[in-house]
Design an enzyme around this catalytic site. Structure first.
Site, short mmCIF file in Angstrom:
data_model
loop_
_atom_site.label_atom_id
_atom_site.label_comp_id
_atom_site.label_asym_id
_atom_site.label_seq_id
_atom_site.Cartn_x
_atom_site.Cartn_y
_atom_site.Cartn_z
NE ARG A 85 -4.03 -1.93 0.21
CZ ARG A 85 -3.81 -3.07 -0.62
NH1 ARG A 85 -2.79 -3.14 -1.45
NH2 ARG A 85 -4.92 -3.88 -0.51
CD GLU B 99 -1.76 3.06 -6.07
OE1 GLU B 99 -2.59 2.19 -6.40
OE2 GLU B 99 -0.46 2.86 -6.00
CG HIS C 21 -1.62 -0.94 -7.65
ND1 HIS C 21 -2.49 -0.05 -6.60
CD2 HIS C 21 -1.62 -2.29 -7.29
CE1 HIS C 21 -2.65 -1.00 -5.63
NE2 HIS C 21 -2.10 -2.33 -6.10
CB ILE C 22 1.43 -3.87 -12.98
CG1 ILE C 22 2.89 -3.66 -12.70
CG2 ILE C 22 0.79 -2.54 -13.90
CD1 ILE C 22 3.71 -3.66 -13.97
#
Length: 375
Positions: A285, A314, A336-337
């Site tokens: 996070r 984000e 964020h992949i």
């Protein structure tokens, strides 16, 4: 018809049961789906005659206005991380809403207190992304340590031909052990499934020690730690305090839950204690890391580099963000992949659909958020 050929009329109680069963079978439940989940998963939903599907028609994030317009009267909704589930949306949905199912392991975008107060069920997708996140965590450690971002950028800009080679140009700390550097201490802030899967992937690099901190309320698990050390042939697996974790880790993986207790746990004080050759990886996070403090640490050389899959705030991370402005040689950021493999996303979408169906039909949800302690 009886054996004598006469027609047998069902009793009154039987007729009533048949009527109720027929009513339940014909009852339809409105379900809002905030993103097309692909043919494999949409077919699961479409095969349920009880469900009346309303699906966001675009291949883009669901617009808030569309969701607000269509949520009224829904029994269930499948949301993404980009869809905020708050009092406004729940009020608009009305008392018919029974379940919110999110295609994510995190649920920071859902107001759990509001959901609990309304007696809603909340589904999420844990476990299925463990391996994918562990894979990406190792990738980020390698990219940050070995100047992967700078190397790719140099080639894509057409500058390879003019790049001046130097004996120590584009060098960084080696993840694996060597004869001259035989010790590697890997740290984990959070030591759940993903952290332990990441540890297993690092073993072939020759790591020697695993250090971690976990929930402060949990007692040390010496038997588990000893078993892991034996399994992976490590010199030690140890629960330590935050100060030792910071000082001793060659690579520090942030893999803990979000929330108030962990907000900005990686701050200026902690970063100043880390080795100058250390790498910080965050695949959990963004809120766990103070972006301004990390940018300062990278700029002033407190640590060697950082690999980030998540950033606080984000997706509103622009070129003016303090971490984006840092050179790619010290800070590698991907959007964020961590769960973005074909296999994992299919499992996540399937789990989200199964959670929704289970809740609506009164069956067990494969993965339900425990709201019993939410007040």
């Amino acid at each position: 018809m009886s054996s004598s050929g006469s027609i047998v009329t069902p009793s009154v109680p039987t007729q009533r049961l048949m009527s109720v069963a027929s009513h339940l079978h014909s009852q339809r439940f409105k379900v809002v789906v905030c993103r097309n989940l692909g043919p494999d998963v949409m077919s699961i939903l479409e095969a349920r005659p009880e469900l009346d599907l309303v699906v966001w028609p675009q291949d883009s994030a669901c617009e808030r206005s569309w969701l607000m317009e269509n949520i009224s009267g829904a029994t269930g909704v499948i949301v993404m991380l980009t869809d905020k589930v708050n009092a406004e949306l729940l009020d608009k949905a009305g008392p018919s809403l029974k379940v919110v199912s999110t295609m994510s392991v995190g649920y920071d975008h859902i107001d759990l207190k509001e959901a609990a107060q309304r007696g809603l069920k909340v589904g999420y997708t844990p476990d299925v992304l463990t391996d994918a996140v562990a894979d990406l965590s190792v990738m980020l450690a390698l990219m940050a340590g070995r100047n992967g971002g700078t190397g790719v950028d140099l080639v894509q800009r057409g500058q390879w031909a003019t790049f001046s080679w130097a004996p120590f140009g584009l060098c960084g700390p080696q993840l694996s052990t060597t004869a001259a550097s035989p010790t590697r201490k890997i740290g984990f802030l959070g030591f759940g499934r993903i952290a332990q899967a990441t540890l297993a992937r690092l073993v072939p690099f020759g790591i020697t020690h695993c250090l971690y901190i976990s929930n402060p309320s949990s007692l040390p698990n010496h038997a588990r730690d000893a078993a892991l050390a034996k399994q992976h042939k490590l010199q030690g697996v140890s629960k330590v305090d935050l100060d030792e974790l910071s000082r001793e880790s060659d690579v520090l993986f942030i893999l803990a839950p979000g929330g108030g207790e962990t907000h900005h746990i990686v701050n200026e004080t902690m970063l100043k204690k880390m080795k100058r050759t250390s790498i910080l990886v965050n695949a959990s996070r963004g809120t766990l890391v103070d972006s301004d403090a990390l940018a300062k640490a990278l700029r002033e050389g407190w640590i060697w580099g950082a690999g980030l899959d998540v950033v606080e705030g984000e997706p509103n991370v622009t070129i003016d963000h303090p971490l984006v402005k840092e050179p790619r040689s010290v800070c590698v950021i991907v959007p964020h992949i961590a769960s973005a493999t074909l296999e994992t996303r299919l499992e996540m979408a399937t789990r989200a659909a199964q959670n929704l169906i289970g809740a609506i039909l009164g069956r067990e949800m494969p993965s339900e958020v425990n709201l019993s302690d939410i007040s």
